[in-house]
Scaffold this motif. Structure first.
Motif, PDB file in Angstrom:
ATOM      1  N   GLY A   1     -38.116  -2.462 -17.696  1.00 43.65           N
ATOM      2  CA  GLY A   1     -37.024  -2.839 -16.811  1.00 43.65           C
ATOM      3  C   GLY A   1     -37.040  -4.313 -16.475  1.00 43.65           C
ATOM      4  N   LEU A   2     -38.140  -5.001 -16.812  1.00 39.47           N
ATOM      5  CA  LEU A   2     -38.184  -6.443 -16.656  1.00 39.47           C
ATOM      6  C   LEU A   2     -37.221  -7.121 -17.613  1.00 39.47           C
ATOM      7  N   LEU A   3     -36.809  -6.391 -18.655  1.00 38.83           N
ATOM      8  CA  LEU A   3     -35.968  -6.966 -19.688  1.00 38.83           C
ATOM      9  C   LEU A   3     -34.634  -6.252 -19.741  1.00 38.83           C
ATOM     10  N   PRO A   4     -33.515  -6.989 -19.967  1.00 39.88           N
ATOM     11  CA  PRO A   4     -32.251  -6.309 -20.223  1.00 39.88           C
ATOM     12  C   PRO A   4     -32.268  -5.742 -21.622  1.00 39.88           C
TER      13      PRO A   4
ATOM     14  N   VAL B   1     -15.610   8.532 -15.489  1.00 42.51           N
ATOM     15  CA  VAL B   1     -15.807   7.245 -16.148  1.00 42.51           C
ATOM     16  C   VAL B   1     -15.651   6.138 -15.108  1.00 42.51           C
ATOM     17  N   ARG B   2     -16.732   5.482 -14.765  1.00 39.83           N
ATOM     18  CA  ARG B   2     -16.726   4.401 -13.766  1.00 39.83           C
ATOM     19  C   ARG B   2     -17.689   3.311 -14.222  1.00 39.83           C
ATOM     20  N   ASP B   3     -17.614   2.176 -13.546  1.00 38.52           N
ATOM     21  CA  ASP B   3     -18.630   1.148 -13.728  1.00 38.52           C
ATOM     22  C   ASP B   3     -19.917   1.600 -13.056  1.00 38.52           C
ATOM     23  N   VAL B   4     -21.031   1.352 -13.730  1.00 39.81           N
ATOM     24  CA  VAL B   4     -22.341   1.559 -13.114  1.00 39.81           C
ATOM     25  C   VAL B   4     -22.789   0.225 -12.548  1.00 39.81           C
ATOM     26  N   GLN B   5     -23.140   0.192 -11.273  1.00 39.20           N
ATOM     27  CA  GLN B   5     -23.526  -1.069 -10.653  1.00 39.20           C
ATOM     28  C   GLN B   5     -24.819  -0.924  -9.872  1.00 39.20           C
ATOM     29  N   CYS B   6     -25.722  -1.875 -10.098  1.00 42.51           N
ATOM     30  CA  CYS B   6     -27.023  -1.889  -9.443  1.00 42.51           C
ATOM     31  C   CYS B   6     -27.070  -3.001  -8.405  1.00 42.51           C
ATOM     32  N   VAL B   7     -27.842  -2.806  -7.361  1.00 38.18           N
ATOM     33  CA  VAL B   7     -27.969  -3.829  -6.324  1.00 38.18           C
ATOM     34  C   VAL B   7     -28.657  -5.086  -6.830  1.00 38.18           C
TER      35      VAL B   7
ATOM     36  N   GLY C   1     -27.128  -2.723 -21.729  1.00 39.72           N
ATOM     37  CA  GLY C   1     -26.836  -3.262 -20.427  1.00 39.72           C
ATOM     38  C   GLY C   1     -27.623  -2.649 -19.293  1.00 39.72           C
ATOM     39  N   PHE C   2     -28.310  -1.525 -19.522  1.00 44.03           N
ATOM     40  CA  PHE C   2     -29.070  -0.865 -18.472  1.00 44.03           C
ATOM     41  C   PHE C   2     -30.464  -1.457 -18.362  1.00 44.03           C
ATOM     42  N   ARG C   3     -31.020  -1.439 -17.134  1.00 43.06           N
ATOM     43  CA  ARG C   3     -32.421  -1.751 -16.914  1.00 43.06           C
ATOM     44  C   ARG C   3     -33.124  -0.443 -16.581  1.00 43.06           C
ATOM     45  N   TYR C   4     -34.363  -0.321 -16.982  1.00 44.65           N
ATOM     46  CA  TYR C   4     -35.105   0.916 -16.770  1.00 44.65           C
ATOM     47  C   TYR C   4     -36.076   0.725 -15.617  1.00 44.65           C
ATOM     48  N   TYR C   5     -35.945   1.567 -14.585  1.00 46.79           N
ATOM     49  CA  TYR C   5     -36.816   1.510 -13.426  1.00 46.79           C
ATOM     50  C   TYR C   5     -37.484   2.866 -13.218  1.00 46.79           C
ATOM     51  N   SER C   6     -38.705   2.830 -12.756  1.00 51.41           N
ATOM     52  CA  SER C   6     -39.382   4.050 -12.343  1.00 51.41           C
ATOM     53  C   SER C   6     -40.376   3.687 -11.261  1.00 51.41           C
TER      54      SER C   6
ATOM     55  N   LEU D   1     -28.301  13.328 -21.896  1.00 49.04           N
ATOM     56  CA  LEU D   1     -29.112  12.336 -21.194  1.00 49.04           C
ATOM     57  C   LEU D   1     -30.518  12.294 -21.781  1.00 49.04           C
ATOM     58  N   GLY D   2     -30.931  11.120 -22.241  1.00 49.93           N
ATOM     59  CA  GLY D   2     -32.286  10.950 -22.731  1.00 49.93           C
ATOM     60  C   GLY D   2     -33.269  10.783 -21.579  1.00 49.93           C
ATOM     61  N   HIS D   3     -34.543  10.909 -21.901  1.00 51.30           N
ATOM     62  CA  HIS D   3     -35.585  10.813 -20.872  1.00 51.30           C
ATOM     63  C   HIS D   3     -35.539   9.466 -20.146  1.00 51.30           C
ATOM     64  N   GLY D   4     -35.338   8.381 -20.888  1.00 52.47           N
ATOM     65  CA  GLY D   4     -35.325   7.064 -20.268  1.00 52.47           C
ATOM     66  C   GLY D   4     -34.195   6.852 -19.285  1.00 52.47           C
ATOM     67  N   HIS D   5     -33.127   7.616 -19.430  1.00 54.74           N
ATOM     68  CA  HIS D   5     -31.989   7.527 -18.507  1.00 54.74           C
ATOM     69  C   HIS D   5     -32.030   8.624 -17.453  1.00 54.74           C
ATOM     70  N   GLY D   6     -33.184   9.279 -17.298  1.00 50.79           N
ATOM     71  CA  GLY D   6     -33.324  10.278 -16.248  1.00 50.79           C
ATOM     72  C   GLY D   6     -33.089  11.693 -16.693  1.00 50.79           C
TER      73      GLY D   6
END
Length: 256
Positions: free
Chosen positions: A71-74, A124-130, A78-83, A195-200
């Motif tokens: 998740g340190l990298l884009p 269908v919407r934009d996904v937005q992160c803080v 376009g998604f970042r991976y956080y856990s 949904l793959g594992h990396g996306h939850g």
């Protein structure tokens, strides 16, 4: 185990993650090589340029990225991976269960196949992160949370929902009116794929009108409660009501 900086939500934390050179003796997850992690943390600006291929390479070495270090990298999507957990087990049709309980008349447990058999809704919407990134026009498909609530029979004293995850650490919450919106899903598909594992995956919460930290990954439990129980990031200072553009995020984030 030694600490590593991890991008989590709005900023950086000194949370401990597992950084090992030897195999995990407990079988709790694929170990992350110390040299690999240190190399990632030292990539700097050059790493950002090469981020998509580097992330793919990282996941090829580890098999996945349950630690969220990539998740340190884009990445290219376009998604970042956080856990917030050092490792997250993968689950599928044989061992996945979603429970619905708490203040309900008819507690239930759903297999993955049972969820797939229910009528699905597409949003269908934009996904937005803080943290400032946005992925426009992202399709999610799944079962509206409200459909599961109606099947369970919500008791009159219930006012909110706690969402639990099988990573063993993350929780989220919504008020009952928020959870009953048509655009709040128990999501099974994203971008027209399971949904793959990396996306939850295989199942995550998707709360379309709120910042993405509300859309808890690896969803395993829906519990009706008398009041809102702040989730993982809310206990660390994030807004409980995370409406895009009206809370602690930014509505002018760049698209990616």
């Amino acid at each position: 185990m030694r600490p590593a900086l991890v991008c989590a939500g709005r900023g950086w934390s000194n949370r401990r993650v597992s950084i090992e050179e030897d195999a995990d003796p407990d079988g709790r997850g694929t170990p992350v090589g110390r040299r690999l992690v240190l190399g990632m943390l030292g990539l700097g600006a050059a790493g950002l340029v090469a981020a998509p291929s580097l992330q793919r390479g990282f996941e090829a070495v580890t098999g996945s990225d349950p630690t969220g270090l990539s998740g340190l990298l884009p990445n290219g999507g376009g998604f970042r991976y956080y856990s917030v957990a050092s490792s997250v087990p993968e689950r599928g049709p044989q061992d996945y269960r979603l429970t619905v309980g708490g203040l309900v008349e008819r507690p239930a447990s759903y297999t993955l196949d049972a969820l797939r058999a229910l009528p699905q809704t597409r949003v269908v919407r934009d996904v937005q992160c803080v943290t400032g990134w946005r992925v426009p026009g992202t399709p999610f498909e799944g079962v509206p949370v409200n459909r599961l609530l109606e099947a369970a029979g919500v008791r009159p004293e219930a006012r909110a929902i706690r969402f639990d995850c099988f990573d063993g650490a993350y929780t989220e919450s919504l008020t009952l009116p928020q959870a009953r919106r048509d655009d709040v899903l128990v999501a099974l598909r994203m971008r027209d794929k399971p949904l793959g594992h990396g996306h939850g995956g295989p199942v995550r919460l998707y709360v379309a009108p709120m910042y993405f930290y509300k859309s808890a990954k690896w969803l395993s439990g829906i519990t009706l409660t008398e009041g809102v129980e702040p989730g993982y990031w809310e206990r660390l200072g994030y807004d409980v009501d995370a409406w895009v553009g009206r809370s602690n995020g930014r509505d002018d984030a760049p698209t990616v």
